[in-house]
Motif scaffolding. Structure first.
Motif, PDB file in Angstrom:
ATOM      1  N   SER A   1      -7.212 -33.051  17.182  1.00 61.34           N
ATOM      2  CA  SER A   1      -8.517 -33.340  16.569  1.00 61.34           C
ATOM      3  C   SER A   1      -8.747 -34.839  16.454  1.00 61.34           C
ATOM      4  O   SER A   1      -9.850 -35.327  16.726  1.00 61.34           O
ATOM      5  CB  SER A   1      -8.614 -32.737  15.172  1.00 61.34           C
ATOM      6  OG  SER A   1      -8.393 -31.375  15.242  1.00 61.34           O
TER       7      SER A   1
ATOM      8  N   GLU B   1      -2.150 -29.704  16.098  1.00 64.89           N
ATOM      9  CA  GLU B   1      -3.601 -29.480  16.057  1.00 64.89           C
ATOM     10  C   GLU B   1      -4.321 -30.680  15.433  1.00 64.89           C
ATOM     11  O   GLU B   1      -5.396 -31.087  15.894  1.00 64.89           O
ATOM     12  CB  GLU B   1      -3.923 -28.197  15.281  1.00 64.89           C
ATOM     13  CG  GLU B   1      -3.630 -26.923  16.074  1.00 64.89           C
ATOM     14  CD  GLU B   1      -4.403 -26.837  17.391  1.00 64.89           C
ATOM     15  OE1 GLU B   1      -5.618 -27.151  17.419  1.00 64.89           O
ATOM     16  OE2 GLU B   1      -3.776 -26.483  18.414  1.00 64.89           O
ATOM     17  N   THR B   2      -3.733 -31.249  14.383  1.00 68.33           N
ATOM     18  CA  THR B   2      -4.344 -32.424  13.749  1.00 68.33           C
ATOM     19  C   THR B   2      -4.386 -33.586  14.740  1.00 68.33           C
ATOM     20  O   THR B   2      -5.380 -34.300  14.851  1.00 68.33           O
ATOM     21  CB  THR B   2      -3.520 -32.850  12.511  1.00 68.33           C
ATOM     22  OG1 THR B   2      -3.351 -31.685  11.709  1.00 68.33           O
ATOM     23  CG2 THR B   2      -4.203 -33.929  11.720  1.00 68.33           C
ATOM     24  N   TRP B   3      -3.286 -33.735  15.463  1.00 69.05           N
ATOM     25  CA  TRP B   3      -3.225 -34.813  16.458  1.00 69.05           C
ATOM     26  C   TRP B   3      -4.334 -34.644  17.512  1.00 69.05           C
ATOM     27  O   TRP B   3      -5.044 -35.597  17.847  1.00 69.05           O
ATOM     28  CB  TRP B   3      -1.854 -34.808  17.135  1.00 69.05           C
ATOM     29  CG  TRP B   3      -1.686 -35.888  18.157  1.00 69.05           C
ATOM     30  CD1 TRP B   3      -1.309 -37.183  17.944  1.00 69.05           C
ATOM     31  CD2 TRP B   3      -1.907 -35.768  19.573  1.00 69.05           C
ATOM     32  NE1 TRP B   3      -1.294 -37.878  19.133  1.00 69.05           N
ATOM     33  CE2 TRP B   3      -1.660 -37.030  20.150  1.00 69.05           C
ATOM     34  CE3 TRP B   3      -2.298 -34.720  20.406  1.00 69.05           C
ATOM     35  CZ2 TRP B   3      -1.783 -37.282  21.520  1.00 69.05           C
ATOM     36  CZ3 TRP B   3      -2.430 -34.963  21.771  1.00 69.05           C
ATOM     37  CH2 TRP B   3      -2.172 -36.231  22.315  1.00 69.05           C
TER      38      TRP B   3
ATOM     39  N   MET C   1       1.187 -21.614  15.532  1.00 65.90           N
ATOM     40  CA  MET C   1       0.527 -22.893  15.863  1.00 65.90           C
ATOM     41  C   MET C   1       1.106 -24.008  15.004  1.00 65.90           C
ATOM     42  O   MET C   1       1.222 -23.872  13.782  1.00 65.90           O
ATOM     43  CB  MET C   1      -0.975 -22.789  15.590  1.00 65.90           C
ATOM     44  CG  MET C   1      -1.681 -21.781  16.460  1.00 65.90           C
ATOM     45  SD  MET C   1      -2.164 -22.479  18.022  1.00 65.90           S
ATOM     46  CE  MET C   1      -3.900 -22.786  17.683  1.00 65.90           C
ATOM     47  N   ASN C   2       1.417 -25.098  15.636  1.00 70.38           N
ATOM     48  CA  ASN C   2       1.951 -26.260  14.926  1.00 70.38           C
ATOM     49  C   ASN C   2       0.788 -27.077  14.368  1.00 70.38           C
ATOM     50  O   ASN C   2      -0.029 -27.610  15.117  1.00 70.38           O
ATOM     51  CB  ASN C   2       2.792 -27.078  15.902  1.00 70.38           C
ATOM     52  CG  ASN C   2       3.387 -28.294  15.245  1.00 70.38           C
ATOM     53  OD1 ASN C   2       2.662 -29.189  14.816  1.00 70.38           O
ATOM     54  ND2 ASN C   2       4.690 -28.331  15.164  1.00 70.38           N
ATOM     55  N   SER C   3       0.679 -27.165  13.032  1.00 69.61           N
ATOM     56  CA  SER C   3      -0.527 -27.778  12.446  1.00 69.61           C
ATOM     57  C   SER C   3      -0.563 -29.282  12.706  1.00 69.61           C
ATOM     58  O   SER C   3      -1.631 -29.863  12.872  1.00 69.61           O
ATOM     59  CB  SER C   3      -0.593 -27.481  10.957  1.00 69.61           C
ATOM     60  OG  SER C   3       0.475 -28.119  10.302  1.00 69.61           O
ATOM     61  N   GLY C   4       0.600 -29.918  12.786  1.00 65.70           N
ATOM     62  CA  GLY C   4       0.629 -31.354  13.097  1.00 65.70           C
ATOM     63  C   GLY C   4       0.037 -31.623  14.475  1.00 65.70           C
ATOM     64  O   GLY C   4      -0.736 -32.570  14.669  1.00 65.70           O
TER      65      GLY C   4
END
Ligand SMILES: *Cc1c(COP(=O)(O)O)cnc(C)c1O
Length: 398
Positions: free
Chosen positions: A10, A6-8, A1-4
């Motif tokens: 959210s 996921e942050t985007w 999973m690409n954390s950037g």
């Protein structure tokens, strides 16, 4: 999973929540109907497009079951690749007869029919002229096309404003476009008013433009046996492209384009959702044939729809509610303030009535309303119950 990523996601969701635009579908635990079980509660459902109550009609259910026995559950492939089933063909022939057009091509949804047809029939030498309140699927279809269409360039006319439409047509002729396509909803999906088709068709003929009507909310509701807005105004043969859905009054799923044989053949070859997406399950086509048969031969569902519609509008008006000039079952109840409309939706649900609040950006700022739609599945008691709830909630809110 690409954390950037996921942050985007959210952040986007939080923005929607902050703007009061975050949607959570309510959970239905019963078939479509006048009364449904929703989020664990029995409510009168005023937010369904199941105008004629066909979504759970015994004959339509039976037709779907028989089609499963005869055909199985899937079409197997894209229709031009894997072969088109006779049940798909039969549906298209019956729809063409129903719409009084030479031919019909079915797509798997109304949205898909718009996004398939509009870009296919337009090139970069063309212009689209459209009503400012047209449905999102028209707008997306137009965006996929190479034609000029932008509001900023002056190709969107004010809602039903025939003077502005004529201005657009004059300018388009000066610019020398190859084709000019006027697109409008037949019945506007948020306001429930009807497009002035006789005037639109007259202007189109005068300025040598083509016309397209999206009759998602007109079919099954207006015209002879529910044949739609073109039938309502007796404009047979004068509208180039008619779109209908099979998901609303017909109660199942799908969309279609009705028009000439050339239009159909062209879309078979150039309509991308037809070319690259699997056809309906055969039971869908069979259920639709049964639903269409009921619509054409049994006047009772449409009579009941209009009896309920007229009762609902009259009684809302007498109770002092503003229904915003609606002429069809789509009956907005004007509130104005966004927060108040959403609060009203919650309080009505507590009272056992489901009517969705429609707020900006679906409609303009400060034009929030509850969108109510009586249908043939409602009983007189359902509507009386709903009207009482509306009055009580208004009194509580002041
Ligand atoms: C609902 C709707 C559609 C989309 O139809 P579906 O069959 O639900 O995809 C298209 N146009 C208008 C005006 C609609 O209201």
């Amino acid at each position: 999973m690409n954390s950037g990523f996921e942050t985007w996601l959210s952040d986007q969701l939080q923005t929607l929540k902050d703007q009061n635009l975050y949607k959570v579908p309510k959970i239905l635990e019963s078939p479509a109907g006048g009364r449904v079980k929703m989020n664990g509660k029995e409510v009168v459902n005023l937010s369904s497009n199941n105008y004629l109550g066909l979504a759970n009609h015994p004959k339509v259910r039976q037709a779907a079951l028989e089609a499963i026995d005869r055909w199985g559950v899937g079409a197997g492939a894209v229709r031009w690749i894997g072969g088109t089933m006779t049940v798909h063909q039969e549906l298209e022939e019956k729809l063409a007869a129903f719409k009084h057009t030479d031919a019909v091509l079915v797509f798997t949804g109304g949205f898909t029919a718009n996004s398939g047809c509009i870009p296919a029939v337009l090139t970069d030498k063309d212009v689209v002229i459209s009503d400012e309140l047209n449905h999102a699927s028209i707008i997306d279809g137009v965006r996929l096309s190479a034609a000029e269409y932008k509001k900023s360039a002056g190709w969107v006319y004010g809602h039903k404003d025939m003077n502005q439409l004529e201005e657009c047509l004059k300018r388009a002729n000066e610019r020398g476009f190859q084709k000019k396509l006027i697109i409008t909803d037949g019945v506007f999906s948020m306001d429930g008013d009807i497009a002035p088709m006789p005037e639109i068709v007259k202007l189109a003929e005068q300025y040598d433009a083509c016309t397209m009507i999206d009759d998602a909310h007109g079919s099954g509701v207006l015209g002879k046996n529910g044949a739609g807005t073109v039938s309502h105004f007796d404009l047979y043969g004068r509208v180039d492209i008619q779109l209908g859905t099979l998901s609303k009054a017909l109660g199942v799923m799908g969309g279609y384009i009705a028009g000439s044989k050339n239009l159909k053949d062209y879309l078979i070859n150039r309509g991308r959702p037809y070319l690259f997406s699997t056809g309906h399950p055969p039971m869908v086509a069979a259920a639709l044939i049964a639903a269409l048969e009921i619509m054409q031969n049994d006047p009772e569902p449409m009579r009941k729809l209009w009896e309920n519609t007229n009762w609902w509008k009259k009684n809302l008006a007498e109770a002092g509610f503003d229904t915003m000039g609606s002429e069809t079952p789509i009956t907005p109840v004007y509130v104005g303030d966004e927060g108040k409309a959403q609060q009203m939706e919650r309080m009505l649900f507590e009272e056992g009535v489901y009517a969705l609040a429609i707020v900006f950006p679906t409609v303009g700022r400060g034009k929030a309303r509850l969108r109510t739609m009586p249908n043939a599945a409602h009983t007189q008691e359902d509507l009386e119950f709903a009207l009482d709830a509306f009055k009580r909630v208004r009194d509580k809110l002041g």
